[in-house]
Motif scaffolding. Structure first.
Motif, PDB file in Angstrom:
ATOM      1  N   LEU A   1      12.788  19.172   0.315  1.00 52.21           N
ATOM      2  CA  LEU A   1      12.337  18.036   1.105  1.00 52.21           C
ATOM      3  C   LEU A   1      10.829  17.865   1.058  1.00 52.21           C
ATOM      4  CD1 LEU A   1      14.656  18.465   4.221  1.00 52.21           C
ATOM      5  CD2 LEU A   1      14.992  16.991   2.221  1.00 52.21           C
ATOM      6  N   ALA A   2      10.419  16.618   1.114  1.00 53.26           N
ATOM      7  CA  ALA A   2       8.992  16.292   1.150  1.00 53.26           C
ATOM      8  C   ALA A   2       8.420  16.713   2.491  1.00 53.26           C
ATOM      9  CB  ALA A   2       8.801  14.790   0.935  1.00 53.26           C
ATOM     10  N   GLY A   3       7.168  17.099   2.498  1.00 52.10           N
ATOM     11  CA  GLY A   3       6.488  17.466   3.727  1.00 52.10           C
ATOM     12  C   GLY A   3       5.799  16.260   4.355  1.00 52.10           C
ATOM     13  N   GLU A   4       4.960  16.523   5.323  1.00 55.68           N
ATOM     14  CA  GLU A   4       4.237  15.461   6.012  1.00 55.68           C
ATOM     15  C   GLU A   4       3.122  14.887   5.151  1.00 55.68           C
ATOM     16  OE1 GLU A   4       2.869  17.206   9.635  1.00 55.68           O
ATOM     17  OE2 GLU A   4       4.869  17.881  10.176  1.00 55.68           O
ATOM     18  N   ALA A   5       2.628  15.672   4.223  1.00 61.44           N
ATOM     19  CA  ALA A   5       1.533  15.250   3.346  1.00 61.44           C
ATOM     20  C   ALA A   5       2.035  15.287   1.906  1.00 61.44           C
ATOM     21  CB  ALA A   5       0.350  16.207   3.513  1.00 61.44           C
ATOM     22  N   PRO A   6       1.356  14.611   0.985  1.00 56.57           N
ATOM     23  CA  PRO A   6       1.752  14.706  -0.415  1.00 56.57           C
ATOM     24  C   PRO A   6       1.751  16.173  -0.847  1.00 56.57           C
ATOM     25  CG  PRO A   6       0.111  12.984  -0.131  1.00 56.57           C
ATOM     26  CD  PRO A   6       0.201  13.725   1.181  1.00 56.57           C
ATOM     27  N   PRO A   7       2.682  16.550  -1.724  1.00 56.19           N
ATOM     28  CA  PRO A   7       2.739  17.957  -2.131  1.00 56.19           C
ATOM     29  C   PRO A   7       1.509  18.375  -2.926  1.00 56.19           C
ATOM     30  CG  PRO A   7       4.244  16.632  -3.457  1.00 56.19           C
ATOM     31  CD  PRO A   7       3.692  15.736  -2.392  1.00 56.19           C
ATOM     32  N   MET A   8       1.148  19.632  -2.761  1.00 58.24           N
ATOM     33  CA  MET A   8       0.106  20.211  -3.602  1.00 58.24           C
ATOM     34  C   MET A   8       0.769  20.525  -4.934  1.00 58.24           C
ATOM     35  SD  MET A   8      -1.829  22.767  -0.946  1.00 58.24           S
ATOM     36  CE  MET A   8      -3.028  23.249  -2.159  1.00 58.24           C
ATOM     37  N   LEU A   9       0.093  20.232  -6.022  1.00 59.07           N
ATOM     38  CA  LEU A   9       0.673  20.413  -7.347  1.00 59.07           C
ATOM     39  C   LEU A   9      -0.155  21.383  -8.168  1.00 59.07           C
ATOM     40  CD1 LEU A   9       1.452  16.669  -8.126  1.00 59.07           C
ATOM     41  CD2 LEU A   9       2.976  18.376  -7.129  1.00 59.07           C
ATOM     42  N   GLN A  10       0.524  22.200  -8.945  1.00 57.46           N
ATOM     43  CA  GLN A  10      -0.131  23.152  -9.832  1.00 57.46           C
ATOM     44  C   GLN A  10       0.601  23.077 -11.176  1.00 57.46           C
ATOM     45  OE1 GLN A  10       0.226  27.402  -8.770  1.00 57.46           O
ATOM     46  NE2 GLN A  10      -1.974  27.277  -8.442  1.00 57.46           N
ATOM     47  N   GLY A  11      -0.043  22.436 -12.172  1.00 59.32           N
ATOM     48  CA  GLY A  11       0.562  22.318 -13.485  1.00 59.32           C
ATOM     49  C   GLY A  11       1.595  21.208 -13.592  1.00 59.32           C
ATOM     50  N   ILE A  12       1.607  20.300 -12.634  1.00 57.98           N
ATOM     51  CA  ILE A  12       2.554  19.178 -12.605  1.00 57.98           C
ATOM     52  C   ILE A  12       1.759  17.899 -12.371  1.00 57.98           C
ATOM     53  CG2 ILE A  12       4.500  18.146 -11.353  1.00 57.98           C
ATOM     54  CD1 ILE A  12       5.276  21.081 -10.649  1.00 57.98           C
ATOM     55  N   GLN A  13       2.088  16.843 -13.105  1.00 53.73           N
ATOM     56  CA  GLN A  13       1.368  15.582 -12.976  1.00 53.73           C
ATOM     57  C   GLN A  13       1.797  14.830 -11.723  1.00 53.73           C
ATOM     58  OE1 GLN A  13       1.686  13.164 -16.477  1.00 53.73           O
ATOM     59  NE2 GLN A  13       0.945  14.776 -17.826  1.00 53.73           N
ATOM     60  N   GLN A  14       0.813  14.397 -10.931  1.00 45.35           N
ATOM     61  CA  GLN A  14       1.067  13.651  -9.702  1.00 45.35           C
ATOM     62  C   GLN A  14       1.927  12.415  -9.969  1.00 45.35           C
ATOM     63  OE1 GLN A  14      -0.061  14.346  -6.406  1.00 45.35           O
ATOM     64  NE2 GLN A  14       1.335  12.697  -5.879  1.00 45.35           N
ATOM     65  N   SER A  15       1.700  11.752 -11.102  1.00 48.90           N
ATOM     66  CA  SER A  15       2.416  10.508 -11.410  1.00 48.90           C
ATOM     67  C   SER A  15       3.918  10.721 -11.595  1.00 48.90           C
ATOM     68  CB  SER A  15       1.837   9.861 -12.674  1.00 48.90           C
ATOM     69  OG  SER A  15       2.009  10.722 -13.789  1.00 48.90           O
ATOM     70  N   GLN A  16       4.349  11.968 -11.803  1.00 48.72           N
ATOM     71  CA  GLN A  16       5.774  12.244 -12.004  1.00 48.72           C
ATOM     72  C   GLN A  16       6.491  12.663 -10.727  1.00 48.72           C
ATOM     73  OE1 GLN A  16       6.020  14.992 -15.392  1.00 48.72           O
ATOM     74  NE2 GLN A  16       6.551  13.190 -16.602  1.00 48.72           N
ATOM     75  N   VAL A  17       5.744  12.835  -9.626  1.00 50.90           N
ATOM     76  CA  VAL A  17       6.334  13.305  -8.377  1.00 50.90           C
ATOM     77  C   VAL A  17       6.594  12.126  -7.451  1.00 50.90           C
ATOM     78  CG1 VAL A  17       5.975  14.781  -6.355  1.00 50.90           C
ATOM     79  CG2 VAL A  17       5.188  15.522  -8.607  1.00 50.90           C
ATOM     80  N   GLY A  18       7.782  12.091  -6.880  1.00 48.74           N
ATOM     81  CA  GLY A  18       8.138  11.031  -5.943  1.00 48.74           C
ATOM     82  C   GLY A  18       9.132  11.546  -4.927  1.00 48.74           C
ATOM     83  N   THR A  19       9.775  10.622  -4.225  1.00 49.49           N
ATOM     84  CA  THR A  19      10.797  10.991  -3.240  1.00 49.49           C
ATOM     85  C   THR A  19      11.951   9.994  -3.321  1.00 49.49           C
ATOM     86  OG1 THR A  19       9.789   9.667  -1.474  1.00 49.49           O
ATOM     87  CG2 THR A  19       9.142  11.986  -1.595  1.00 49.49           C
ATOM     88  N   LEU A  20      13.074  10.408  -2.765  1.00 53.44           N
ATOM     89  CA  LEU A  20      14.206   9.509  -2.574  1.00 53.44           C
ATOM     90  C   LEU A  20      14.703   9.721  -1.151  1.00 53.44           C
ATOM     91  CD1 LEU A  20      17.143  11.202  -2.619  1.00 53.44           C
ATOM     92  CD2 LEU A  20      16.627  11.302  -5.029  1.00 53.44           C
ATOM     93  N   ALA A  21      15.336   8.691  -0.588  1.00 55.74           N
ATOM     94  CA  ALA A  21      15.863   8.781   0.775  1.00 55.74           C
ATOM     95  C   ALA A  21      17.268   9.370   0.729  1.00 55.74           C
ATOM     96  CB  ALA A  21      15.884   7.404   1.414  1.00 55.74           C
ATOM     97  N   ARG A  22      17.491  10.422   1.533  1.00 56.02           N
ATOM     98  CA  ARG A  22      18.817  11.034   1.637  1.00 56.02           C
ATOM     99  C   ARG A  22      19.615  10.321   2.726  1.00 56.02           C
ATOM    100  NH1 ARG A  22      20.111  15.041  -1.149  1.00 56.02           N
ATOM    101  NH2 ARG A  22      21.616  15.815   0.350  1.00 56.02           N
ATOM    102  N   PRO A  23      20.939  10.479   2.723  1.00 60.29           N
ATOM    103  CA  PRO A  23      21.765   9.806   3.729  1.00 60.29           C
ATOM    104  C   PRO A  23      21.363  10.117   5.177  1.00 60.29           C
ATOM    105  CG  PRO A  23      23.153  10.692   1.989  1.00 60.29           C
ATOM    106  CD  PRO A  23      21.752  11.186   1.730  1.00 60.29           C
ATOM    107  N   ASP A  24      20.804  11.322   5.407  1.00 59.10           N
ATOM    108  CA  ASP A  24      20.393  11.693   6.767  1.00 59.10           C
ATOM    109  C   ASP A  24      19.001  11.165   7.127  1.00 59.10           C
ATOM    110  OD1 ASP A  24      18.638  13.343   5.386  1.00 59.10           O
ATOM    111  OD2 ASP A  24      19.494  15.217   6.133  1.00 59.10           O
ATOM    112  N   GLY A  25      18.377  10.425   6.218  1.00 59.73           N
ATOM    113  CA  GLY A  25      17.055   9.852   6.490  1.00 59.73           C
ATOM    114  C   GLY A  25      15.893  10.714   6.023  1.00 59.73           C
ATOM    115  N   SER A  26      16.169  11.950   5.600  1.00 60.11           N
ATOM    116  CA  SER A  26      15.088  12.807   5.114  1.00 60.11           C
ATOM    117  C   SER A  26      14.662  12.347   3.722  1.00 60.11           C
ATOM    118  CB  SER A  26      15.518  14.270   5.097  1.00 60.11           C
ATOM    119  OG  SER A  26      16.612  14.446   4.218  1.00 60.11           O
ATOM    120  N   LYS A  27      13.487  12.779   3.301  1.00 58.87           N
ATOM    121  CA  LYS A  27      12.974  12.421   1.979  1.00 58.87           C
ATOM    122  C   LYS A  27      13.007  13.653   1.081  1.00 58.87           C
ATOM    123  CE  LYS A  27      10.090   8.487   3.111  1.00 58.87           C
ATOM    124  NZ  LYS A  27      11.132   7.552   2.717  1.00 58.87           N
ATOM    125  N   GLN A  28      13.700  13.510  -0.046  1.00 61.61           N
ATOM    126  CA  GLN A  28      13.836  14.594  -1.014  1.00 61.61           C
ATOM    127  C   GLN A  28      12.836  14.380  -2.140  1.00 61.61           C
ATOM    128  OE1 GLN A  28      17.817  15.048  -2.466  1.00 61.61           O
ATOM    129  NE2 GLN A  28      17.345  16.868  -3.654  1.00 61.61           N
TER     130      GLN A  28
END
Length: 146
Positions: A65-92
């Motif tokens: 699950l996504a946190g309250e702030a954008p994730p910290m990334l190490q060796g991963i491009q920010q442009s490739q990270v996103g979220t989707l809405a789960r049925p319970d309303g949380s963001k994955q």
């Protein structure tokens, strides 16, 4: 300094990290802040980002699950990270459109006990592709079909 603009401090609630981690004999895989391997599910879709793992599946394969702030990334491009809405309303969290999951059978950093489970679960590489090396190619413990 306004501390609220930077988001949570490392290790505090709301902090999420995605890191590219080298695993011997496998290559780079994505791990979370605790060093646990993250996985992708072949029955999901990347366009549009869609998770097809909920109910009992999400118990065995908890969504990252996504946190309250954008994730910290190490060796991963920010442009490739996103979220989707789960049925319970949380963001994955997603990577290159693929939903990210942990495996309940991984108990320690660096474990890849879910690798190849049921022929549909694979550790995810820093570019969002599935890792096909290493781990087992057996059904996950319990044979739940997920």
């Amino acid at each position: 300094m306004a501390s609220g603009t930077q988001g949570p401090e490392h290790g505090q609630p709301g902090h999420v990290m995605l890191a590219a981690t080298a695993v011997a004999g496998v290559g780079a895989v994505v791990t979370d802040a605790a060093g646990k391997t993250l996985y992708r599910f072949d029955k999901d879709m990347s366009t549009p980002p869609t998770s097809n793992c909920d109910a009992q599946c999400a118990t065995t394969w908890p969504p990252a699950l996504a946190g309250e702030a954008p994730p910290m990334l190490q060796g991963i491009q920010q442009s490739q990270v996103g979220t989707l809405a789960r049925p319970d309303g949380s963001k994955q969290l997603t990577l290159n459109g693929w939903a990210l999951y942990e495996f309940s059978g991984d108990k320690a950093p660096g474990q890849m006990n879910g690798q190849g489970a049921n022929g549909t679960w694979f550790a995810i590489a820093p570019d969002g592709s599935k890792v096909t090396a290493g781990g087992q190619a057996q059904p996950a413990a319990g044979g739940s079909g997920y």
